[in-house]
Design a protein around this motif. Structure first.
Motif, PDB file in Angstrom:
ATOM      1  N   THR A   1      -7.697 -16.533 -28.241  1.00  0.00           N
ATOM      2  CA  THR A   1      -8.446 -17.510 -27.605  1.00  0.00           C
ATOM      3  C   THR A   1      -7.198 -18.671 -26.822  1.00  0.00           C
ATOM      4  O   THR A   1      -7.192 -18.541 -25.618  1.00  0.00           O
ATOM      5  CB  THR A   1      -9.325 -18.323 -28.328  1.00  0.00           C
ATOM      6  OG1 THR A   1     -10.362 -17.441 -28.726  1.00  0.00           O
ATOM      7  CG2 THR A   1      -9.915 -19.267 -27.249  1.00  0.00           C
ATOM      8  N   LEU A   2      -6.274 -18.920 -27.634  1.00  0.00           N
ATOM      9  CA  LEU A   2      -5.252 -19.787 -27.267  1.00  0.00           C
ATOM     10  C   LEU A   2      -4.366 -19.250 -26.303  1.00  0.00           C
ATOM     11  O   LEU A   2      -4.028 -19.642 -25.190  1.00  0.00           O
ATOM     12  CB  LEU A   2      -4.404 -20.119 -28.463  1.00  0.00           C
ATOM     13  CG  LEU A   2      -4.804 -21.190 -29.411  1.00  0.00           C
ATOM     14  CD1 LEU A   2      -3.934 -21.669 -30.442  1.00  0.00           C
ATOM     15  CD2 LEU A   2      -5.155 -22.717 -28.547  1.00  0.00           C
ATOM     16  N   LEU A   3      -3.921 -18.038 -26.356  1.00  0.00           N
ATOM     17  CA  LEU A   3      -3.225 -17.045 -25.480  1.00  0.00           C
ATOM     18  C   LEU A   3      -4.068 -16.905 -24.288  1.00  0.00           C
ATOM     19  O   LEU A   3      -3.129 -16.883 -23.047  1.00  0.00           O
ATOM     20  CB  LEU A   3      -3.012 -15.824 -26.110  1.00  0.00           C
ATOM     21  CG  LEU A   3      -1.606 -16.034 -27.154  1.00  0.00           C
ATOM     22  CD1 LEU A   3      -1.537 -14.601 -27.942  1.00  0.00           C
ATOM     23  CD2 LEU A   3      -0.317 -16.624 -26.869  1.00  0.00           C
TER      24      LEU A   3
ATOM     25  N   ILE B   1       0.510 -26.071 -33.839  1.00  0.00           N
ATOM     26  CA  ILE B   1       1.636 -26.800 -33.511  1.00  0.00           C
ATOM     27  C   ILE B   1       2.848 -26.161 -33.270  1.00  0.00           C
ATOM     28  O   ILE B   1       3.839 -26.551 -32.231  1.00  0.00           O
ATOM     29  CB  ILE B   1       1.631 -28.127 -34.386  1.00  0.00           C
ATOM     30  CG1 ILE B   1       0.494 -29.260 -34.371  1.00  0.00           C
ATOM     31  CG2 ILE B   1       2.987 -29.048 -34.394  1.00  0.00           C
ATOM     32  CD1 ILE B   1       0.559 -30.143 -35.542  1.00  0.00           C
ATOM     33  N   ILE B   2       2.819 -25.346 -34.324  1.00  0.00           N
ATOM     34  CA  ILE B   2       4.386 -24.598 -34.123  1.00  0.00           C
ATOM     35  C   ILE B   2       4.289 -23.504 -32.987  1.00  0.00           C
ATOM     36  O   ILE B   2       5.142 -23.573 -32.230  1.00  0.00           O
ATOM     37  CB  ILE B   2       4.541 -23.570 -35.404  1.00  0.00           C
ATOM     38  CG1 ILE B   2       4.778 -24.438 -36.696  1.00  0.00           C
ATOM     39  CG2 ILE B   2       5.476 -22.680 -35.218  1.00  0.00           C
ATOM     40  CD1 ILE B   2       4.684 -23.661 -38.058  1.00  0.00           C
ATOM     41  N   LEU B   3       3.247 -23.201 -32.494  1.00  0.00           N
ATOM     42  CA  LEU B   3       3.083 -22.296 -31.350  1.00  0.00           C
ATOM     43  C   LEU B   3       3.087 -22.986 -30.207  1.00  0.00           C
ATOM     44  O   LEU B   3       3.932 -22.766 -29.217  1.00  0.00           O
ATOM     45  CB  LEU B   3       1.686 -21.681 -31.257  1.00  0.00           C
ATOM     46  CG  LEU B   3       1.181 -20.864 -30.257  1.00  0.00           C
ATOM     47  CD1 LEU B   3       2.170 -19.572 -30.060  1.00  0.00           C
ATOM     48  CD2 LEU B   3      -0.303 -20.365 -30.124  1.00  0.00           C
TER      49      LEU B   3
ATOM     50  N   THR C   1      -8.595 -17.651 -36.713  1.00  0.00           N
ATOM     51  CA  THR C   1      -8.566 -18.875 -36.449  1.00  0.00           C
ATOM     52  C   THR C   1      -7.139 -19.476 -36.704  1.00  0.00           C
ATOM     53  O   THR C   1      -6.502 -19.005 -37.735  1.00  0.00           O
ATOM     54  CB  THR C   1      -9.619 -19.849 -37.290  1.00  0.00           C
ATOM     55  OG1 THR C   1     -10.661 -19.440 -36.764  1.00  0.00           O
ATOM     56  CG2 THR C   1      -9.377 -21.309 -36.725  1.00  0.00           C
ATOM     57  N   VAL C   2      -6.544 -20.382 -35.697  1.00  0.00           N
ATOM     58  CA  VAL C   2      -5.169 -20.795 -35.758  1.00  0.00           C
ATOM     59  C   VAL C   2      -5.370 -22.105 -36.807  1.00  0.00           C
ATOM     60  O   VAL C   2      -6.082 -23.131 -36.251  1.00  0.00           O
ATOM     61  CB  VAL C   2      -4.523 -21.091 -34.636  1.00  0.00           C
ATOM     62  CG1 VAL C   2      -3.361 -21.649 -34.723  1.00  0.00           C
ATOM     63  CG2 VAL C   2      -4.450 -19.914 -33.745  1.00  0.00           C
TER      64      VAL C   2
ATOM     65  N   LEU D   1     -14.942 -15.963 -21.583  1.00  0.00           N
ATOM     66  CA  LEU D   1     -14.483 -14.767 -22.031  1.00  0.00           C
ATOM     67  C   LEU D   1     -13.785 -14.939 -23.577  1.00  0.00           C
ATOM     68  O   LEU D   1     -14.278 -14.331 -24.437  1.00  0.00           O
ATOM     69  CB  LEU D   1     -13.233 -13.872 -21.161  1.00  0.00           C
ATOM     70  CG  LEU D   1     -13.915 -13.315 -20.021  1.00  0.00           C
ATOM     71  CD1 LEU D   1     -12.367 -12.631 -18.991  1.00  0.00           C
ATOM     72  CD2 LEU D   1     -14.941 -12.254 -20.261  1.00  0.00           C
ATOM     73  N   ALA D   2     -13.095 -16.017 -23.615  1.00  0.00           N
ATOM     74  CA  ALA D   2     -12.513 -16.586 -24.803  1.00  0.00           C
ATOM     75  C   ALA D   2     -13.516 -16.610 -25.824  1.00  0.00           C
ATOM     76  O   ALA D   2     -13.259 -16.336 -27.172  1.00  0.00           O
ATOM     77  CB  ALA D   2     -11.606 -17.690 -24.589  1.00  0.00           C
TER      78      ALA D   2
END
Length: 217
Positions: free
Chosen positions: A120-122, A190-192, A183-184, A172-173
């Motif tokens: 989802t984040l990407l 934060i690292i990402l 899930t992150v 879509l996400a």
């Protein structure tokens, strides 16, 4: 530079000379200096236009050509901004991914905000990044080249389309199953975000990428 020479130029080349002249005037060049600069390029433009080559093809955007004639020695050494579409898209996407990751991670550390999956984040980062580049390409690119602001109607139209596209990306996400979209955690988010920010900085430094979200130099 004579009136006859100007009349022999095609409309596109006349427009190039007109815009370049305005930029030279704004930069404080005298009439004599402007005449001397134009007399250097008009014969070349006249010769090349016989084969269908435009002044823009030879010298780039008129604003950039004029800037090269008015820049200080230090500014002249600077490389032109890189407008490679893939790099500009990547630049925008990494910036958005950095913002989303850092903000989402910080908020979730305090128990507020939604927990996003890694895909989802990407998807949000690179999807919205693509939308930002499309806004630059179709709306603001001519402003960078000529200094002319886009029409309000055109800007609003593409903004509405971009908003709809971004909404579709978020839709879509939300449909991605959790089995392939873990899930992150706040720490990982934060690292990402930090990695995305650092990667963008290194790429921008290496390739001198134009920022699609700040089109005017």
């Amino acid at each position: 530079m004579s009136f006859t020479e100007m009349k022999e130029l095609t409309k596109k080349n006349q427009e190039f000379i007109h815009i370049a002249t305005n930029h030279l005037i704004q930069a404080g060049k005298s009439d004599a200096e402007i005449k001397e600069l134009l007399e250097e390029i008009i014969p070349v433009i006249l010769e090349k236009q016989k084969t269908g080559v435009t002044a823009r093809s030879i010298y780039g955007a008129p604003s950039e050509w004029a800037a090269s004639k008015t820049a200080s020695p230090a500014e002249s050494d600077q490389q032109p901004l890189n407008e490679n579409p893939w790099l500009m898209w990547l630049d925008s996407s990494l910036l958005l991914l950095a913002i989303i990751g850092l903000v989402n991670g910080a908020m979730n550390s305090f128990g507020v905000g939604a927990n996003y999956g890694i895909i989802t984040l990407l998807l949000i980062g690179f999807g919205v990044g693509a939308g930002m580049y499309m806004m630059y390409h179709f709306v603001y690119r001519d402003q960078v080249k000529t200094g002319k602001r886009p029409s309000l109607l055109k800007a609003l139209g593409f903004l509405v389309l971009a908003t709809l596209a971004w909404s579709f990306v978020f839709f879509l996400a939300a449909l991605i199953p959790s089995s392939i979209n873990p899930t992150v955690t706040p720490t990982v988010a934060i690292i990402l975000g930090a990695v995305a920010f650092g990667s963008r900085h290194l790429l921008k430094k290496k390739y001198n990428i134009r920022n699609a979200m700040q089109p005017m130099p």
